[in-house]
Design a protein around this motif. Structure first.
Motif, PDB file in Angstrom:
ATOM      1  N   GLU A 196       0.827  -1.214   0.000  1.00  0.00           N
ATOM      2  CA  GLU A 196       0.000   0.000   0.000  1.00  0.00           C
ATOM      3  C   GLU A 196       0.858   1.259   0.000  1.00  0.00           C
ATOM      4  O   GLU A 196       0.555   2.236  -0.696  1.00  0.00           O
ATOM      5  N   THR A 197       1.922   1.253   0.785  1.00  0.00           N
ATOM      6  CA  THR A 197       2.784   2.438   0.856  1.00  0.00           C
ATOM      7  C   THR A 197       3.929   2.380  -0.145  1.00  0.00           C
ATOM      8  O   THR A 197       4.587   3.393  -0.404  1.00  0.00           O
ATOM      9  N   GLY A 198       4.170   1.190  -0.670  1.00  0.00           N
ATOM     10  CA  GLY A 198       5.281   1.034  -1.599  1.00  0.00           C
ATOM     11  C   GLY A 198       6.633   0.940  -0.928  1.00  0.00           C
ATOM     12  O   GLY A 198       7.672   1.023  -1.582  1.00  0.00           O
ATOM     13  N   MET A 199       6.643   0.748   0.400  1.00  0.00           N
ATOM     14  CA  MET A 199       7.918   0.622   1.123  1.00  0.00           C
ATOM     15  C   MET A 199       8.320  -0.846   1.225  1.00  0.00           C
ATOM     16  O   MET A 199       7.586  -1.668   1.774  1.00  0.00           O
ATOM     17  N   PHE A 200       9.457  -1.176   0.670  1.00  0.00           N
ATOM     18  CA  PHE A 200       9.981  -2.540   0.788  1.00  0.00           C
ATOM     19  C   PHE A 200      10.899  -2.670   1.994  1.00  0.00           C
ATOM     20  O   PHE A 200      10.794  -3.610   2.772  1.00  0.00           O
ATOM     21  N   LEU A 201      11.800  -1.696   2.147  1.00  0.00           N
ATOM     22  CA  LEU A 201      12.790  -1.722   3.235  1.00  0.00           C
ATOM     23  C   LEU A 201      12.675  -0.475   4.102  1.00  0.00           C
ATOM     24  O   LEU A 201      12.613   0.641   3.592  1.00  0.00           O
ATOM     25  N   ASP A 202      12.669  -0.695   5.410  1.00  0.00           N
ATOM     26  CA  ASP A 202      12.814   0.414   6.352  1.00  0.00           C
ATOM     27  C   ASP A 202      14.319   0.647   6.500  1.00  0.00           C
ATOM     28  O   ASP A 202      15.025  -0.101   7.185  1.00  0.00           O
ATOM     29  N   LYS A 203      14.813   1.693   5.842  1.00  0.00           N
ATOM     30  CA  LYS A 203      16.255   1.913   5.749  1.00  0.00           C
ATOM     31  C   LYS A 203      16.898   2.188   7.110  1.00  0.00           C
ATOM     32  O   LYS A 203      18.111   2.022   7.266  1.00  0.00           O
ATOM     33  N   THR A 204      16.093   2.590   8.087  1.00  0.00           N
ATOM     34  CA  THR A 204      16.657   2.843   9.417  1.00  0.00           C
ATOM     35  C   THR A 204      17.025   1.547  10.126  1.00  0.00           C
ATOM     36  O   THR A 204      17.692   1.572  11.168  1.00  0.00           O
ATOM     37  N   ARG A 205      16.582   0.433   9.586  1.00  0.00           N
ATOM     38  CA  ARG A 205      16.840  -0.868  10.228  1.00  0.00           C
ATOM     39  C   ARG A 205      17.858  -1.715   9.454  1.00  0.00           C
ATOM     40  O   ARG A 205      17.932  -2.918   9.616  1.00  0.00           O
ATOM     41  N   LEU A 206      18.614  -1.049   8.603  1.00  0.00           N
ATOM     42  CA  LEU A 206      19.744  -1.664   7.908  1.00  0.00           C
ATOM     43  C   LEU A 206      21.010  -0.960   8.368  1.00  0.00           C
ATOM     44  O   LEU A 206      21.080   0.272   8.360  1.00  0.00           O
ATOM     45  N   HIS A 207      22.049  -1.734   8.765  1.00  0.00           N
ATOM     46  CA  HIS A 207      23.225  -1.142   9.406  1.00  0.00           C
ATOM     47  C   HIS A 207      24.524  -1.599   8.744  1.00  0.00           C
ATOM     48  O   HIS A 207      24.756  -2.799   8.555  1.00  0.00           O
ATOM     49  N   ARG A 208      25.369  -0.633   8.406  1.00  0.00           N
ATOM     50  CA  ARG A 208      26.731  -0.943   7.947  1.00  0.00           C
ATOM     51  C   ARG A 208      27.565  -1.441   9.118  1.00  0.00           C
ATOM     52  O   ARG A 208      27.271  -1.138  10.267  1.00  0.00           O
ATOM     53  N   LEU A 209      28.612  -2.176   8.793  1.00  0.00           N
ATOM     54  CA  LEU A 209      29.491  -2.665   9.852  1.00  0.00           C
ATOM     55  C   LEU A 209      30.670  -1.720  10.070  1.00  0.00           C
ATOM     56  O   LEU A 209      31.030  -1.396  11.204  1.00  0.00           O
ATOM     57  N   ASP A 210      31.315  -1.322   8.962  1.00  0.00           N
ATOM     58  CA  ASP A 210      32.477  -0.423   9.033  1.00  0.00           C
ATOM     59  C   ASP A 210      33.541  -0.937  10.007  1.00  0.00           C
ATOM     60  O   ASP A 210      33.998  -0.235  10.913  1.00  0.00           O
ATOM     61  N   HIS A 211      33.945  -2.179   9.799  1.00  0.00           N
ATOM     62  CA  HIS A 211      34.965  -2.796  10.662  1.00  0.00           C
ATOM     63  C   HIS A 211      36.369  -2.498  10.139  1.00  0.00           C
ATOM     64  O   HIS A 211      36.662  -2.655   8.956  1.00  0.00           O
ATOM     65  N   GLN A 212      37.224  -2.071  11.018  1.00  0.00           N
ATOM     66  CA  GLN A 212      38.640  -1.910  10.727  1.00  0.00           C
ATOM     67  C   GLN A 212      39.412  -2.640  11.823  1.00  0.00           C
ATOM     68  O   GLN A 212      39.386  -2.239  12.978  1.00  0.00           O
ATOM     69  N   GLY A 213      40.081  -3.736  11.464  1.00  0.00           N
ATOM     70  CA  GLY A 213      40.785  -4.522  12.462  1.00  0.00           C
ATOM     71  C   GLY A 213      42.216  -4.805  12.077  1.00  0.00           C
ATOM     72  O   GLY A 213      42.753  -4.238  11.118  1.00  0.00           O
ATOM     73  N   ASP A 214      42.850  -5.710  12.811  1.00  0.00           N
ATOM     74  CA  ASP A 214      44.246  -6.072  12.541  1.00  0.00           C
ATOM     75  C   ASP A 214      44.378  -6.884  11.254  1.00  0.00           C
ATOM     76  O   ASP A 214      45.425  -6.822  10.590  1.00  0.00           O
ATOM     77  N   PHE A 215      43.344  -7.647  10.911  1.00  0.00           N
ATOM     78  CA  PHE A 215      43.434  -8.535   9.760  1.00  0.00           C
ATOM     79  C   PHE A 215      42.410  -8.233   8.667  1.00  0.00           C
ATOM     80  O   PHE A 215      42.630  -8.571   7.512  1.00  0.00           O
ATOM     81  N   PHE A 216      41.291  -7.611   9.028  1.00  0.00           N
ATOM     82  CA  PHE A 216      40.206  -7.440   8.079  1.00  0.00           C
ATOM     83  C   PHE A 216      39.658  -6.014   8.106  1.00  0.00           C
ATOM     84  O   PHE A 216      39.617  -5.365   9.163  1.00  0.00           O
ATOM     85  N   SER A 217      39.230  -5.575   6.934  1.00  0.00           N
ATOM     86  CA  SER A 217      38.528  -4.303   6.777  1.00  0.00           C
ATOM     87  C   SER A 217      37.261  -4.600   5.986  1.00  0.00           C
ATOM     88  O   SER A 217      37.331  -4.965   4.813  1.00  0.00           O
ATOM     89  N   VAL A 218      36.111  -4.464   6.631  1.00  0.00           N
ATOM     90  CA  VAL A 218      34.840  -4.866   6.026  1.00  0.00           C
ATOM     91  C   VAL A 218      33.809  -3.773   6.244  1.00  0.00           C
ATOM     92  O   VAL A 218      33.488  -3.419   7.383  1.00  0.00           O
ATOM     93  N   VAL A 219      33.252  -3.250   5.164  1.00  0.00           N
ATOM     94  CA  VAL A 219      32.285  -2.166   5.247  1.00  0.00           C
ATOM     95  C   VAL A 219      30.890  -2.685   5.579  1.00  0.00           C
ATOM     96  O   VAL A 219      30.233  -2.205   6.499  1.00  0.00           O
ATOM     97  N   GLY A 220      30.414  -3.706   4.831  1.00  0.00           N
ATOM     98  CA  GLY A 220      29.047  -4.156   5.002  1.00  0.00           C
ATOM     99  C   GLY A 220      28.084  -3.168   4.376  1.00  0.00           C
ATOM    100  O   GLY A 220      28.493  -2.203   3.729  1.00  0.00           O
ATOM    101  N   PRO A 221      26.788  -3.343   4.568  1.00  0.00           N
ATOM    102  CA  PRO A 221      26.149  -4.438   5.305  1.00  0.00           C
ATOM    103  C   PRO A 221      26.068  -5.715   4.470  1.00  0.00           C
ATOM    104  O   PRO A 221      26.370  -5.703   3.276  1.00  0.00           O
TER     105      PRO A 221
END
Length: 442
Positions: free
Chosen positions: A177-202
């Protein structure tokens, strides 16, 4: 929690894993069993009919011509488990994947896919790859150091779990009815920066009915025990005696407690071989017969080098003292086990031949006897807090059928093993809670 119940896993190694090079000679085992999906479906359906918690698929990614038959020619775990997911309904599906030679994003996506395909029955056995030769298959000149392997594993699991939390449970509104598939406020990037891995996500896949796959881990070194106590829902191990089982059980639970975890939420599941006969004496005869049939000295000597980075011990004089210098080849391999072997050889002044014989000689197992004897011993270990469950090596099909037909009814009558599954997911059947999504909006 409801009354504590015994957990059961099935470990199928087809035509023969370590120590059982000749098991494929059993006419009940197809010579292509390790790559025959119909064979897997048949035995896993037997385990599911018996209400087993899970099937556990072992794996490694380096072979030599001396590797066990099952290692020489076998299916990739998640591909196989995806096929089993659509051929079964309740049994858990646990696969071995290494953190040393997989990117966390790919691990997270593949495992989450299996979890959705199976409707919440996936599990991940976290390993760091003990076969140092694996490096050569992944464009590396040498294997990661022992400490780096475990540090990478700890970070990788954290990244994977973070990616599994990319979507909150109600992120997909799908409101026509509203045409909303995703509530964008409930999707989260990770943005991990570590010693071995760098992963943005989601991650581009939602959580499953059990939240996320169950984490399993196997490792007996100090680093391995610490890793398991930190990240695992269940621990695969080996315990030759009840006393050793109790010591490991107590140690893991205490390490978990020190990390602020509920020790009752981490399960200890040693791998076992079970032999059943009409009498205790007949069962021991069956055990001896199979053990002698399934491996000879030449195969044992060829396989002996695996813990030492597949160092070839056939170059030495078999009747000279065990070559202690060979321990250096295990530095980036299965060092904990290799050191135990070398220390034992030095302490008892063993020759190389004697060391191979001692290590490869099948020892009488604790779960061998008449159905009543086997059931009583399982109950004794379970009630004595030496284990929370068993990973049953399939071995010879005739023995597995006897266990299902003759031992399980006794365990059910004693009230320690289920008659029906408790839930639809692996977590529900293991008695583990659904992990809270740390990204959930307040």
């Amino acid at each position: 929690m409801s009354k504590r119940q015994l957990k059961l896993g099935l470990v199928p190694t087809g035509v023969g894993g370590p120590g059982t090079h000749l098991r494929w000679l059993d006419p009940e085992i197809p010579t292509n069993a390790s790559v025959d999906v119909d064979w897997y479906i048949d035995i896993v359906r037997q385990a599911e009919a018996a209400k087993f918690d899970l099937v556990f698929i072992v794996d490694s990614q380096f072979i030599t011509p001396d590797s066990p038959p099952h290692y020489l020619n076998r299916l990739e775990p998640l591909t196989l488990l995806s096929a089993l997911a659509v051929a079964t309904k309740r049994i858990g599906l646990v696969g071995t994947l290494t953190t040393s030679y997989n990117a966390p994003y790919n691990l997270a996506r593949r495992l989450a896919s299996l979890d959705l395909i199976s409707r919440g029955r996936a599990g991940w056995n976290v390993v760091t790859s003990g076969d140092a030769g694996t490096a050569g298959n992944y464009s590396r000149k040498e294997h990661f150091s022992y400490d780096d392997r475990y540090a990478r594993a700890l970070e990788a699991v954290g990244v994977v779990r973070g990616l599994w939390s990319s979507y909150e449970e109600d992120a997909f509104v799908a409101d026509r009815e509203t045409g909303m598939f995703l509530d964008k406020t409930r999707l989260h990037r990770l943005d991990h920066q570590g010693d071995f891995f760098s992963v943005v996500g989601p991650l581009n896949i939602q959580r499953s009915p059990q939240g996320e796959p169950v984490i399993f881990q196997a490792g007996d070194s100090e680093q391995g025990r610490d890793l398991g106590a930190t990240i695992a829902d269940a621990i695969f191990t080996h315990a030759p005696t009840m006393e050793q089982g109790q010591a490991f059980y107590s140690d893991i639970k205490e390490r978990a407690r020190q990390r602020g975890r509920d020790p009752d939420r981490i399960l200890v599941l040693p791998g076992v071989s079970i032999f059943v006969g009409d009498t205790d004496e007949q069962a021991r005869e069956i055990e001896r017969d199979y053990n002698l049939r399934d491996q000879g000295f030449d195969q044992a000597l060829a396989e002996f080098g695996r813990s030492f980075g597949w160092h070839d011990f056939r170059q030495y004089d078999l009747d000279a003292a065990f070559p202690q210098e060979a321990l250096e080849f295990a530095r980036s391999s299965f060092y904990t086990n290799a050191k135990k072997i070398a220390d034992r050889a030095r302490e008892h002044e063993l020759t190389l031949r004697q060391t191979v014989e001692v290590v490869s000689r099948p020892q009488p197992g604790p779960f061998c006897g008449s159905p009543a004897t086997v059931a009583a011993e399982i109950i004794r270990w379970f009630e004595g807090r030496a284990l929370d469950g068993l990973n049953v090596h399939l071995g010879h099909p005739a023995q597995f059928r006897r266990f299902l037909r003759e031992v399980l009814p006794i365990l059910r009558e004693a009230g320690v093993f289920r008659s029906e599954y408790e839930g639809e997911t692996l977590r529900a059947n293991l008695g583990l809670p659904i992990p809270a999504n740390p990204r959930r909006s307040t």
